[in-house]
Design an enzyme around this catalytic site. Structure first.
Site: not given
Ligand code: PLP
Length: 395
Positions: A59, A111, A183, A208
């Site tokens: 983690r 986005y 981005d 993506k």
């Protein structure tokens, strides 16, 4: 910069990962292990106190499968370091929480999830956010002078494929000591290298193109070690690192990234050139077309124009819906970057929450369709678009 500086992107995607497992596997296997054993307390402390990088607890991102992926991700962007996250939004929110606390200047369209964080949630935490037009250097100057520490942008943007000048923005931000994060999801590391243009951090929704098969959710940030370092504790304690299975799947996808992106680019360019000839088409938005307002900039800062394309129909919302419904090879679904072609109507999906006038102000007409051009044969995709557009001519 890694020692892959002289290699092309396809080579980096395959050889970026230098670590091998104990048996010499050509790719890092999946260590679906949550914790790792140590011979001595001193050996454990070396890792837990950050004196040596090594597997400790998954983690925390301390897992060999993740490390191997991150080497490839860094090599692809020509970065010193990369960290993988469990989604693009996990990467973006961790970035904002780490580097945005002096204030964030967001340029142009971003986005919807990023916008919601910037507009609603971060201000609730007392973080000042400023949504500025993409091309207003004076507004940015005022914001930087007032102390904003992070400039955030996407290029090309969603869904209008607007281009922003990374180099000019980075020069302006750096004069004020601010960081610039880009981005670059739409572009991919194959088509655009923001760090080489002066950006400090690159962000990807790896869901993506990097994943490329619509079968995994992941995110990544790339940049200099010292810039990424403060993000580490946030990722650790938000629990937003990518899990080993996702990391292995993404590593596998990256090996074909360059090949896939070249085909996305070629098909999108051919479609963009074919579409204006068909009845009912008002406008085609594609950075590879000479009449696109960002074409000259795209030629300067991109090596390929990407697989995303905007198609504006003269008949408005109803015509766009009709074409979307008639398409057989373009699946009506949000998201992008997969092997299969997708189509969406932004006014009914990504931008449904905006008032019509607000959409119009942003150049998002109700007749706009966003195409994610997949890896099918180009001629089949063009034929599919042709038959769907022809349906507009019959009542
Ligand atoms: N950035 C861009 C440009 C996107 O299109 C998306 C999602 O569509 C994201 C970030 C968020 O990525 P994810 O869905 O992996 O969290």
């Amino acid at each position: 910069m890694t020692d892959h500086a002289h290699h092309g992107p396809a080579t980096r995607a395959i050889h970026g990962q230098r670590q091998r497992d104990a048996f010499g596997s050509p790719h890092m296997p999946i260590y679906d292990t949550t914790t790792f054993a140590f011979e001595t307390t001193e050996a454990l402390r070396e890792v837990s106190e950050g004196r040596r990088q090594g597997p400790l607890y998954s983690r925390y991102g301390q897992n060999p499968t993740l490390y191997a992926l991150e080497e490839t991700l860094a090599a692809l962007e020509g970065a010193e370091a990369a960290w993988a996250f469990c989604s693009g939004m996990a990467a973006i929110s961790t970035l904002f929480l780490t580097h945005g606390r002096r204030g964030i200047a967001c340029l142009g369209e971003v986005y919807g999830g990023s916008l919601a964080l910037l507009e609603q949630q971060l201000p609730d935490l007392g973080i000042a956010t400023h949504l500025l037009p993409g091309h207003d250097a004076e507004a940015l100057e005022r914001c930087l002078a007032a102390g904003a520490g992070l400039v955030y942008l996407e290029t090309p943007t969603n869904p209008t494929l607007t281009l922003l000048d990374i180099q000019a923005i980075a020069e302006q931000a750096h004069r004020h000591g601010a960081l610039v994060a880009v981005d670059s999801t739409f572009a991919t590391p194959i088509n655009q290298q923001p760090l080489s243009l002066g950006a400090d951090i690159v962000v990807h929704s790896a869901t993506k193109y990097l994943g490329g098969h619509s079968d995994l959710t992941a995110g990544a940030v790339m940049g200099a070690e010292a810039v990424l370092a403060p993000m580490w504790r946030w990722r650790q304690n938000l629990g937003s690192a990518l899990a080993p299975h996702g990391a292995a799947l993404l590593s596998r996808s990256l090996r074909t990234l360059a090949l896939r992106v070249r085909q996305h680019n070629a098909s999108a360019q051919a479609i963009a050139e074919a579409l204006p000839a068909y009845a009912g088409v008002a406008r085609v938005l594609y950075p590879g077309l000479p009449d696109h307002p960002g074409h000259a900039l795209a030629r300067r800062q991109m090596r390929g124009f990407g697989g995303m394309l905007g198609l504006e129909l003269a008949g408005g919302r109803a015509a766009a819906a009709r074409v979307a419904d008639r398409l057989a090879l373009f699946t009506l679904a949000p998201s992008l970057g997969g092997a299969e072609s997708l189509v969406t109507q932004p006014c009914t999906t990504s931008h449904v929450d905006l008032l019509p006038e607000e959409r119009a102000r942003r150049g998002i007409g109700d007749g706009l369709l966003r195409l994610s051009v997949g890896l099918e044969d180009t001629e089949d995709l063009i034929a599919d678009l042709r038959q769907a557009l022809a349906s507009l001519e019959t009542p």
